[in-house]
Write a protein that holds these residues in place. Sequence first.
Motif, mmCIF file in Angstrom:
data_model
loop_
_atom_site.group_PDB
_atom_site.id
_atom_site.type_symbol
_atom_site.label_atom_id
_atom_site.label_comp_id
_atom_site.label_asym_id
_atom_site.label_seq_id
_atom_site.Cartn_x
_atom_site.Cartn_y
_atom_site.Cartn_z
ATOM 1 N N PRO A 91 37.874 52.747 -1.317
ATOM 2 C CA PRO A 91 36.987 52.263 -0.077
ATOM 3 C C PRO A 91 36.192 50.978 -0.527
ATOM 4 C CG PRO A 91 36.199 54.260 -0.993
ATOM 5 C CD PRO A 91 37.474 54.149 -1.873
ATOM 6 N N LEU A 92 35.716 50.989 -1.797
ATOM 7 C CA LEU A 92 34.665 49.816 -2.086
ATOM 8 C C LEU A 92 35.387 48.537 -2.275
ATOM 9 C CD1 LEU A 92 32.657 51.716 -4.822
ATOM 10 C CD2 LEU A 92 31.928 51.361 -2.558
ATOM 11 N N SER A 93 36.721 48.505 -2.857
ATOM 12 C CA SER A 93 37.323 47.139 -3.031
ATOM 13 C C SER A 93 37.920 46.667 -1.639
ATOM 14 C CB SER A 93 38.570 47.405 -3.919
ATOM 15 O OG SER A 93 38.288 47.618 -5.252
ATOM 16 N N ALA A 94 38.228 47.465 -0.864
ATOM 17 C CA ALA A 94 38.758 47.133 0.649
ATOM 18 C C ALA A 94 37.503 46.756 1.479
ATOM 19 C CB ALA A 94 39.453 48.361 1.288
ATOM 20 N N THR A 95 36.388 47.418 1.606
ATOM 21 C CA THR A 95 35.283 47.079 2.224
ATOM 22 C C THR A 95 34.680 45.802 1.800
ATOM 23 O OG1 THR A 95 34.643 49.332 2.503
ATOM 24 C CG2 THR A 95 32.932 47.810 2.941
ATOM 25 N N ILE A 96 34.513 45.610 0.421
ATOM 26 C CA ILE A 96 33.917 44.528 -0.190
ATOM 27 C C ILE A 96 34.858 43.082 0.237
ATOM 28 C CG2 ILE A 96 33.672 43.030 -2.232
ATOM 29 C CD1 ILE A 96 32.440 45.766 -3.339
ATOM 30 N N MET A 97 36.150 43.314 0.193
ATOM 31 C CA MET A 97 36.917 42.224 0.381
ATOM 32 C C MET A 97 36.968 41.936 2.020
ATOM 33 S SD MET A 97 38.947 40.067 -1.149
ATOM 34 C CE MET A 97 38.204 38.947 -0.391
ATOM 35 N N SER A 98 36.972 42.896 2.705
ATOM 36 C CA SER A 98 36.784 42.616 4.164
ATOM 37 C C SER A 98 35.567 41.843 4.644
ATOM 38 C CB SER A 98 37.159 44.002 5.132
ATOM 39 O OG SER A 98 35.984 44.673 4.988
ATOM 40 N N GLU A 99 34.487 42.170 4.040
ATOM 41 C CA GLU A 99 33.254 41.735 4.432
ATOM 42 C C GLU A 99 32.997 40.376 3.788
ATOM 43 O OE1 GLU A 99 30.949 46.057 5.244
ATOM 44 O OE2 GLU A 99 30.581 44.967 3.538
ATOM 45 N N TYR A 100 33.747 40.224 3.013
ATOM 46 C CA TYR A 100 33.815 38.581 2.225
ATOM 47 C C TYR A 100 34.547 37.713 2.950
ATOM 48 C CZ TYR A 100 30.688 39.146 -1.848
ATOM 49 O OH TYR A 100 29.623 39.115 -2.657
ATOM 50 N N ALA A 101 35.815 38.179 3.659
ATOM 51 C CA ALA A 101 36.771 37.410 4.083
ATOM 52 C C ALA A 101 36.540 36.578 5.408
ATOM 53 C CB ALA A 101 37.777 38.116 4.303
ATOM 54 N N ASN A 102 37.256 35.521 5.616
ATOM 55 C CA ASN A 102 37.020 34.995 7.118
ATOM 56 C C ASN A 102 38.092 35.713 7.941
ATOM 57 O OD1 ASN A 102 39.824 33.530 7.013
ATOM 58 N ND2 ASN A 102 38.614 32.422 5.356
ATOM 59 N N LYS A 103 37.916 35.587 9.307
ATOM 60 C CA LYS A 103 38.632 36.527 10.175
ATOM 61 C C LYS A 103 39.921 35.864 10.055
ATOM 62 C CE LYS A 103 37.372 34.106 14.489
ATOM 63 N NZ LYS A 103 36.731 34.476 15.843
ATOM 64 N N ARG A 104 40.440 34.596 9.941
ATOM 65 C CA ARG A 104 41.642 34.042 10.010
ATOM 66 C C ARG A 104 42.771 34.628 8.854
ATOM 67 N NH1 ARG A 104 38.679 29.960 9.729
ATOM 68 N NH2 ARG A 104 39.642 29.258 7.708
ATOM 69 N N THR A 105 42.205 34.790 7.849
ATOM 70 C CA THR A 105 42.965 35.375 6.465
ATOM 71 C C THR A 105 42.498 36.609 5.945
ATOM 72 O OG1 THR A 105 41.675 33.836 5.223
ATOM 73 C CG2 THR A 105 43.780 32.886 5.954
ATOM 74 N N ARG A 106 41.723 37.461 6.723
ATOM 75 C CA ARG A 106 41.136 38.479 5.897
ATOM 76 C C ARG A 106 42.185 39.491 5.826
ATOM 77 N NH1 ARG A 106 38.216 39.985 10.450
ATOM 78 N NH2 ARG A 106 39.600 41.317 11.186
ATOM 79 N N GLY A 107 43.227 39.730 6.525
ATOM 80 C CA GLY A 107 44.333 40.512 6.170
ATOM 81 C C GLY A 107 45.108 40.390 5.161
ATOM 82 N N ALA A 108 45.246 38.936 4.900
ATOM 83 C CA ALA A 108 46.026 38.798 3.545
ATOM 84 C C ALA A 108 45.150 38.760 2.265
ATOM 85 C CB ALA A 108 46.328 36.991 3.683
ATOM 86 N N PHE A 109 43.962 38.579 2.406
ATOM 87 C CA PHE A 109 43.135 38.741 1.276
ATOM 88 C C PHE A 109 42.844 40.413 0.840
ATOM 89 C CE2 PHE A 109 40.561 34.733 2.484
ATOM 90 C CZ PHE A 109 41.358 34.043 1.966
ATOM 91 N N ILE A 110 42.882 41.173 1.976
ATOM 92 C CA ILE A 110 42.422 42.630 1.739
ATOM 93 C C ILE A 110 43.966 43.305 1.216
ATOM 94 C CG2 ILE A 110 42.289 45.027 2.308
ATOM 95 C CD1 ILE A 110 40.612 43.615 4.670
ATOM 96 N N ALA A 111 45.218 42.914 1.597
ATOM 97 C CA ALA A 111 46.484 42.825 1.251
ATOM 98 C C ALA A 111 46.652 42.420 -0.095
ATOM 99 C CB ALA A 111 47.594 42.457 2.380
ATOM 100 N N ALA A 112 46.144 41.322 -0.436
ATOM 101 C CA ALA A 112 46.430 40.860 -1.874
ATOM 102 C C ALA A 112 45.745 41.720 -2.903
ATOM 103 C CB ALA A 112 45.818 39.432 -2.118
ATOM 104 N N VAL A 113 44.488 42.271 -2.575
ATOM 105 C CA VAL A 113 43.675 43.142 -3.440
ATOM 106 C C VAL A 113 44.611 44.195 -3.698
ATOM 107 C CG1 VAL A 113 41.844 44.686 -3.561
ATOM 108 C CG2 VAL A 113 41.491 42.410 -2.932
ATOM 109 N N PHE A 114 45.310 45.078 -2.510
ATOM 110 C CA PHE A 114 45.999 46.109 -2.941
ATOM 111 C C PHE A 114 47.288 45.769 -3.281
ATOM 112 C CE2 PHE A 114 48.863 49.683 -0.939
ATOM 113 C CZ PHE A 114 48.053 50.580 -1.582
ATOM 114 N N ALA A 115 47.733 44.461 -3.268
ATOM 115 C CA ALA A 115 49.082 44.143 -3.934
ATOM 116 C C ALA A 115 49.085 44.116 -5.302
ATOM 117 C CB ALA A 115 49.592 42.636 -3.530
ATOM 118 N N MET A 116 47.857 43.987 -6.102
ATOM 119 C CA MET A 116 47.508 43.927 -7.515
ATOM 120 C C MET A 116 48.242 45.295 -8.126
ATOM 121 S SD MET A 116 46.714 41.085 -8.189
ATOM 122 C CE MET A 116 45.956 41.524 -10.080
#
Length: 533
Positions: A146-171
Amino acid sequence: MSKDQVNVLNALDSAQTQWYHFTAIIISGMGFFTDAYDLFCISLVTKLLGRIYYHVEGSPKPGSLPPNVSSAVNGVAFCGTLSGQLFFGWLGDKLGRKKVYGLTLVLMVVCSIASGLSFGHEPKAVMGTLCFFRFWLGFGIGGDYPLSATIMSEYANKRTRGAFIAAVFAMQGFGILGGGIFAIIISSIFEARFKAPPYAVDPVGFTVPQADYVWRIILMFGALPAALTYYWRLKMPETARYTALVAKDLNQAASDMSKVLHVDIEAEPKQAEKISQEKGKEYGLFSNEFRRRHGLHLLGTAITWFLLDIAFYSQNLFQKDIFSAIGWIPPAKTMSAIGEVFKIARAQTLIALCSTVPGYWFTVALIDTMGRFVIQLMGFFFMTVFMFALAIPYHYWIQKAHLIGFVVLYSLTFFFANFGPNATTFVVPAEIFPARFRSTCHGISAAAGKLGAMVGAFGFLYLAQNKDKTKTDAGFPPGIGVKNSLIVLGVINCLGFLFTFLVPESKGKSLEEMSGENEDLQEEGSTSGVAKV
């Protein structure tokens, strides 16, 4: 974007992709690299543990872990993960993301090392301490979800937010791949240095004393990437959304994000007044208002993750039959103990390279174009199709002449799991709930997934049991157990497809728009007489 949107949040949503985005991906993603490495590396060494600690002197066969011990060693980390997801998810909303984020890494570092140092000479002592430390390792891993997903979503811009969160999980895919590669390197070194003499035909001769170091080194290596990330996690500022919307300190949020974005952001007094007036008037978690607004959403994210993990982790258990059938893992009695680790690691690495990792990154590339909803529906649909395509003509596929077709279809289920619900179930709960519940709701959804993983692990083993121990010419169990298991998994994937309709699409929308927090601010402003800004 609502015209009432707070300036600092508006700046985050509209920010161009910058270096800080990639820094956040690396910092959060390395946690997931470690998570996957630690969770999945145990499958590389369980057979080695059986040969070292449960070989009976004079037995013509190598030792293996008793079923109850094997279940405990493999499953105890899942129990810890489930507990950690709930606890740290709640704590991340109470204390803040940053304050809790470093603690999860400390747990992972300490418990990774302690797992490798599991002490005692008797099998019960070694397995008991191993299970104890792997539970707490899982507890730390659970907090990272929950912490990694939440932090990434709250840092990201709305256009590429999905890619950024998915990139964290892709690790996670790289963590599985890294575990396999490291196990290949270590087993190769030890096999070359401490190879059993060619005249040793008794299985004891194939398990040299130095094999005990192999599994310990593999488990302990998981501490390294977590330790390397710890300093950078401490340097990260608290997310602006937590500071502004939960802590109600708009000035601090603006100051923190000005440094991150390298632009001047000022908190307007009217915005600060509106935020402060909202404090104490918010509905609570699981209140009637929460159930009205987000009850079905939470049910959707939790149920789809639960159903996915039943299928996903059950599929992982079936891999050993496929590896053996296609000759990637020869019979244990033909290999040394260290050589067996090499063969298992090689098989896992090939699957990760050809199926797991590509699936994750297809999601990263397309999630903000196709949308979360479409990708999740597509993934569940194709997983259902391929499961039924394997199950209905099961006796056709398991003959040696048709085995390649079986392997291809089976690999495609992994590809569409990762280019599908295995990624989107992680992304969506970090986007659709209010900031003050975001980490908690993601933790609840993730914990439902881990419960599904445990159901899948034990349920599949039960369904796949067959009293007839004979094999087909391809080496697969011939009976109805495995076929019925594949049918059940197909039905579960179909249910996941249906429950996806409870989950809203969040592509291109701000977090406040998805959670309804923009509307809350507007209502507060209109009822209190505060002017719009």
